[in-house]
Write an enzyme that holds these catalytic residues in place. Structure first.
Site, PDB file in Angstrom:
ATOM      1  N   SER A 149      -2.643  -2.222   2.854  1.00 48.04           N
ATOM      2  CA  SER A 149      -3.303  -1.066   2.227  1.00 48.04           C
ATOM      3  C   SER A 149      -2.896  -1.033   0.766  1.00 48.04           C
ATOM      4  O   SER A 149      -1.838  -1.568   0.391  1.00 48.04           O
ATOM      5  CB  SER A 149      -2.830   0.221   2.898  1.00 48.04           C
ATOM      6  N   TYR A 195       4.183   6.463   5.227  1.00 46.96           N
ATOM      7  CA  TYR A 195       3.022   5.562   5.395  1.00 46.96           C
ATOM      8  C   TYR A 195       3.115   4.416   4.380  1.00 46.96           C
ATOM      9  O   TYR A 195       2.901   3.249   4.726  1.00 46.96           O
ATOM     10  CB  TYR A 195       1.712   6.342   5.239  1.00 46.96           C
TER      11      TYR A 195
HETATM   12  C1  8X3 Z   1      -5.393   3.763   3.389  1.00 46.25           C
HETATM   13  C2  8X3 Z   1      -5.464   3.896   1.917  1.00 46.25           C
HETATM   14  O1  8X3 Z   1      -4.782   5.283  -0.138  1.00 46.25           O
HETATM   15  O2  8X3 Z   1      -5.627   6.483   1.802  1.00 46.25           O
HETATM   16  O3  8X3 Z   1      -4.546   2.788   3.809  1.00 46.25           O
HETATM   17  O4  8X3 Z   1      -3.422   5.523   1.830  1.00 46.25           O
HETATM   18  S1  8X3 Z   1      -4.787   5.363   1.343  1.00 46.25           S
END
Ligand code: 8X3
Length: 250
Positions: free
Chosen positions: A137, A150
């Site tokens: 990501s 995350y």
């Molecule tokens: C998803 C992208 O920027 O919303 O992995 O975290 S973000």
């Protein structure tokens, strides 16, 4: 793609589902993995190529090895692994975030991706061929407020991908990663625990990537000639420059 066995985790929705459709259209044989059997069956029913379903949670270490080791002969030598399963849970500062959310994110995005890779690798190593495509990501390239856990998970995916590439280089196994920015999937709805209003605000005024855009890149990577490794791609919608700068139409 014909005659290739391709395993996709998180195939029951979003990018995983779109990747299955794109790869099946090119004749690939698919091992579709996910937690939601009904959805996997629905996907399987609409594909024209041979496929096999594996129902498990990537974070369940025992199940990962049990299921992957029990693949029927015809599907057991995996040519390409697409490590797509993973999600975000919550968007909060560290001191206000929920430990259960941390566990869920680390279990699926980090440990799950590593377990699946470890379970699939022996067959690739013994045949000295294979390709692993990890879904990272933009959150694995930049840290943004309220996303520390995350982002930590996706930084781990980036580091694991780079490490795998080093370890597997002498064995002729390709390792690639795609790092998408904003993609309109169930991602934000899961992050905001079903709050559709909050989820749709994320994409308000911009045209985000669609799951198919990412699937098209997966297909392109998977179809590259054997001597070519498209190793690391940051894939953004035109409107997004980084994690905090996007052009929104009002
Ligand atoms: C998803 C992208 O920027 O919303 O992995 O975290 S973000």
């Amino acid at each position: 793609m014909k005659e290739k066995n391709i395993m996709i985790t998180g195939a029951s929705s979003g990018i995983g589902w779109a990747a299955a459709e794109a790869l099946a259209a090119e004749g690939a044989r698919l091992i579709l993995c996910g937690r939601r059997e009904n959805r996997l069956k629905k996907l399987q029913a609409q594909l024209d190529t041979p496929s096999h379903l594996l129902v498990f949670d990537v974070g369940d270490r025992k199940k990962v090895f049990e299921k992957i080791n029990s693949l029927p002969e015809a599907f057991s030598s995996i040519d390409i692994l697409i490590n797509n399963a993973g999600n975000a849970h919550g968007l909060n500062p560290v001191h206000k975030s929920d430990l259960n959310d941390w566990d869920a994110m680390i279990d699926s995005n980090v440990k799950g991706l590593m377990y699946v890779t470890k379970a699939v690798l022996p067959a690739m190593v013994s045949r000295k061929t294979g390709h692993i495509i990890n879904l990272g990501s933009i959150a694995g390239k930049e840290v943004y407020p309220n996303g520390s856990v995350y982002c930590s998970c996706k930084f781990a995916v980036d580091a694991f991908t780079q490490g795998l590439r080093l370890d597997l280089n002498p064995l002729g196994i390709k390792v690639s990663a795609i790092h998408p920015g904003m993609v309109d999937t169930e991602f934000s709805e899961v992050r905001f625990k079903g709050n559709k209003d909050k989820a749709s605000k994320v994409y308000e005024g911009i045209t985000p990537l669609h799951a198919k855009d990412v699937a098209d890149l997966i297909l392109y990577m998977a179809q590259a000639p054997d001597h070519v490794n498209i190793a690391d791609v940051l894939l953004l919608p035109k409107a997004q420059a980084n994690t905090y700068l996007t052009q929104r139409k009002s």
